[in-house]
Scaffold this motif. Sequence first.
Motif, PDB file in Angstrom:
ATOM      1  N   HIS A 172     -36.839  27.883 -35.608  1.00 44.02           N
ATOM      2  CA  HIS A 172     -35.962  27.821 -36.783  1.00 44.02           C
ATOM      3  C   HIS A 172     -35.722  29.210 -37.369  1.00 44.02           C
ATOM      4  N   TYR A 177     -31.828  31.117 -37.524  1.00 46.37           N
ATOM      5  CA  TYR A 177     -31.726  30.830 -38.960  1.00 46.37           C
ATOM      6  C   TYR A 177     -30.265  30.901 -39.371  1.00 46.37           C
ATOM      7  N   THR A 178     -29.493  29.918 -38.914  1.00 41.62           N
ATOM      8  CA  THR A 178     -28.041  29.954 -39.076  1.00 41.62           C
ATOM      9  C   THR A 178     -27.540  29.131 -40.241  1.00 41.62           C
ATOM     10  N   ASN A 179     -28.388  28.313 -40.817  1.00 39.41           N
ATOM     11  CA  ASN A 179     -28.001  27.507 -41.972  1.00 39.41           C
ATOM     12  C   ASN A 179     -29.089  27.650 -43.040  1.00 39.41           C
ATOM     13  N   GLN A 227     -32.416  25.301 -43.746  1.00 33.14           N
ATOM     14  CA  GLN A 227     -33.616  25.731 -43.016  1.00 33.14           C
ATOM     15  C   GLN A 227     -34.676  26.383 -43.903  1.00 33.14           C
ATOM     16  N   TYR A 276     -29.142  23.934 -34.680  1.00 30.35           N
ATOM     17  CA  TYR A 276     -28.791  25.206 -35.298  1.00 30.35           C
ATOM     18  C   TYR A 276     -28.507  26.289 -34.262  1.00 30.35           C
ATOM     19  N   ILE A 335     -23.462  25.893 -33.828  1.00 31.85           N
ATOM     20  CA  ILE A 335     -22.856  25.320 -35.020  1.00 31.85           C
ATOM     21  C   ILE A 335     -21.540  26.024 -35.301  1.00 31.85           C
TER      22      ILE A 335
END
Length: 402
Positions: A38, A42-44, A48, A292, A295
């Motif tokens: 995650h 860490y795209t959201n 997250q 993730y 996306i």
Amino acid sequence: MRERERSTYRDLHFPAFLVGGSFAAVAICLSVFLILQHLRFYTNPSEQKWIVPVLFMVPVYATESIISLSNAKLSLPCDILRNCYEAFALYSFGSYLVACLGGERRVVEFLENESRNPLLLQGGEENESNQKQRNSFWEFLCEPYVLGRELFVIEKFGLVQYMILKTFCALLAFLLELLGVYGDGEFKWYYGYPYIEVVLNFSQMWALFCLVQFYNVTHQRLREIKPLAKFISFKAIVFATWWQGFGISLLCYYRVLPKEGRFQNALQDFLICIEMAIAAVAHLFVFPAEPYHYIPVSEYGKITAETSKMEVKIDDGGGLVETTETQVEASGTSIKESVQDIVIDGGQHVVKDVVLTINQAMGPVEKGVTKIQDTIHQKLLDSDGKEEESQVTVETLVAQNK
């Protein structure tokens, strides 16, 4: 009897430590792997930064349990730290659901729309005026969807009050233990343990009930993230481990299990080590990092073209048909930056909610104190008035006698 219980503890301690340590190691490795995934993708951040604290609950529980199992003297400090983090994890899970709904503003809008729908079906403005006169507490118990934004306020207050009370009671338990009046596992009126357990039990039940009511209203909007599996997996850790410890205390108190303090704590730690390994495996499927990886967000992603060729027959001859598949691939993020965002942004969010909750709790208290002061002041004025009246009456009687 006491010597036999100590002998039982000595005989079982080392095998339990080996087995529990193995399960704890599995739980920690699986959870750390998932957490790193995650952090790497860490795209959201809005979602997250709350998923990671929830996942971190497993290694925290497993580590503290195996430390406590290895050294009984560290049992109480480990239990205090575990309880504090449990409260924060429950808050994080609630914040995660809010993030999945689009943030606090969208949640309030959604709840307001949900509260209007029953009113429109029942007859419009006339029912709306009647609705305002109904008791909000009973509405929360029976029809939470009609509360609108109040439901969100109640849900947040329920989670934060548990986080505050859990931390306060953990520190209070440590202080009472130093004074020798805590009595861990002892249901006696002169010990602090039963009183603290009653307060925590009520606080936890209320927090979980608030979360359940919030879930009941929003589960249709959350169906894309499969909320039921997430809710059950998390609730099982928080709810089951607390009642498990409470049940072990009762069994030891009534001598169903050996009433050796070390045995009681060791059994709880041993069971938690096993349960955390199961929870770590469940989290791999319930909170996966794969969604993730790919996306549709331009600021984090880059377009990649995957080209594949396959040979097909066209009439008598052969030919090549080229197919192209396009997808959005999320580029990796820095783990350091991800951790900084979780700690700084998440910490600010927690502090803001704690301050807001304390202010909400102090409001009724201030009103109550003001009302008491007004009542006392009014009684003093009435008594002064009666004294003046009686004094005038006495002076009048004296004058008449003269």
